[in-house]
Design an enzyme around this catalytic site. Structure first.
Site, PDB file in Angstrom:
ATOM      1  N   TYR A  14       0.838  -1.209   0.000  1.00  9.36           N
ATOM      2  CA  TYR A  14       0.000   0.000   0.000  1.00  9.36           C
ATOM      3  C   TYR A  14       0.879   1.268   0.000  1.00  9.36           C
ATOM      4  CZ  TYR A  14      -3.695   3.086   1.902  1.00  9.36           C
ATOM      5  OH  TYR A  14      -4.598   4.093   2.123  1.00  9.36           O
ATOM      6  N   LYS A  65       0.958   4.107  -2.827  1.00 10.86           N
ATOM      7  CA  LYS A  65       0.543   5.475  -2.489  1.00 10.86           C
ATOM      8  C   LYS A  65       1.640   6.496  -2.776  1.00 10.86           C
ATOM      9  CE  LYS A  65      -3.715   5.108  -1.090  1.00 10.86           C
ATOM     10  NZ  LYS A  65      -4.749   5.459  -2.097  1.00 10.86           N
TER      11      LYS A  65
END
Ligand SMILES: NC(=O)c1ccc[n+]([C@@H]2O[C@H](COP(=O)([O-])OP(=O)(O)OC[C@H]3O[C@@H](n4cnc5c(N)ncnc54)[C@H](O)[C@@H]3O)[C@@H](O)[C@H]2O)c1
Length: 301
Positions: A167, A171
């Site tokens: 993640y 991001k």
């Protein structure tokens, strides 16, 4: 007092808008007059499953409040799906001015235990999904000479978070995508920014204490969205937003030390405290400015 920030005549596509932050963004944009394509795959938090129900519910809420919206159930992680949701905005409303790349999933595990399929899927949805939808919207916005795009980044990427390597990588990748697109879109009035939100949602309900739900509301984040995608939006900015707190985030670089062609490992070690000194840290608008800064130090030295 700032005048009402209206979006009448604008058309927005919000991905992952069937709940949480995406729903709040879609409602906020519609309330201010934008026509909205509400996209949501309608799957579980880990990305499995699909149903149009959540997107349709938000469309019904927008219409009930007097706004205009249509539902889309495609996946952002699918190139054809990304094209399709943009086409739906054009077919229904004739233009596309605002794209909020918000859809996301989580597959948290420490890196040593993480299956590479889980790494890939998270990158696929957050980073590639945002790139796919942006790529489909890009020629339309350039031709219109108007476009506003928001990428949803996270403090997990900006600063790191244990158990979120997939993640965090995705991001932070979105920040790199924004940094390049802000340059490529500038000539055609296509502006692109990042939002780093904190909100109590399905995604974070087991990561935050239950009492946080009362003030980390999606609406308290969505209050910042119009500043990132309205007429007077900046370009290339990262906005941190949570519980009504708003702050600019920047990548900064220290003033540095010029050792020039005498540089050796020992000299670098000797100068280390000066090298890592962040007094007078600055940010750069593009990669070329870094080499210019290095050269100007070289010439001054
Ligand atoms: N909630 C937070 O504190 C927080 C913090 C940092 C970043 N974010 C980011 O904000 C965004 C919204 O998160 P949220 O907290 O509202 O979570 P959420 O789970 O409530 O919302 C995410 C939505 O995206 C949809 N979605 C997932 N995969 C999709 C796909 N392939 N195509 C289309 N839709 C898809 C889901 O169905 C869901 O409705 C995410 O990108 C998330 O990573 C949230």
């Amino acid at each position: 007092m700032t005048k009402d920030m209206r979006l009448d005549g604008r058309v927005a596509l919000v991905t992952g808008a069937g709940g949480g932050l995406g729903r709040a963004h879609a409602m906020e944009l519609a309330r201010r007059g934008a026509k909205v394509v509400v996209n949501d795959l309608g799957g579980a938090r880990d990305g499995s499953g699909a149903t149009l129900g959540p997107a349709e519910t938000v469309v019904a809420e927008i219409r009930e409040a007097g706004g205009e919206a249509v539902a889309n159930g495609d996946s952002v992680a699918d190139r054809a799906g990304a094209q399709n949701m943009v086409a739906q905005a054009m077919d229904n409303f004739g233009r596309l001015d605002i794209l909020i790349n918000n859809a996301g999933i989580l597959r948290d595990k420490t890196f040593s235990k993480m299956d590479l399929d889980d790494f890939e899927l998270v990158v696929q949805v957050h980073l590639l999904g945002s790139a796919y939808v942006t790529h489909a919207a890009w020629p339309i916005m350039r031709q219109q000479k108007y476009g506003r795009i928001v990428m949803t980044t996270s403090s997990s990427g900006l600063y790191g978070n244990f158990g979120q390597s997939n993640y965090g990588a995705a991001k932070m990748g979105l920040v790199g995508l924004m940094n390049c697109l802000k340059l490529e879109g500038a000539r055609d009035n296509v502006k692109i920014n990042c939002l780093a939100p904190t909100a109590w949602s399905r995604m974070t309900s087991d990561l935050m204490p239950p009492e946080a739900a009362a003030f980390f509301t999606p609406d308290a984040v969505a209050a910042g969205i119009v500043s990132l995608c309205g007429e007077d939006a900046p370009s290339g900015m990262i906005l941190e937003a949570g519980a009504g707190y708003f702050s600019k985030v920047e990548t900064v670089e220290g003033q540095g030390v010029g050792l020039y062609l005498d540089a050796t490992a020992e000299l670098v070690a000797e100068k280390w405290s000066e090298i890592i000194d962040m007094t007078g840290a600055r940010t750069f608008g593009a990669a070329g400015e870094v080499s210019n800064a290095i050269l100007s130090k070289y010439n001054a030295g």
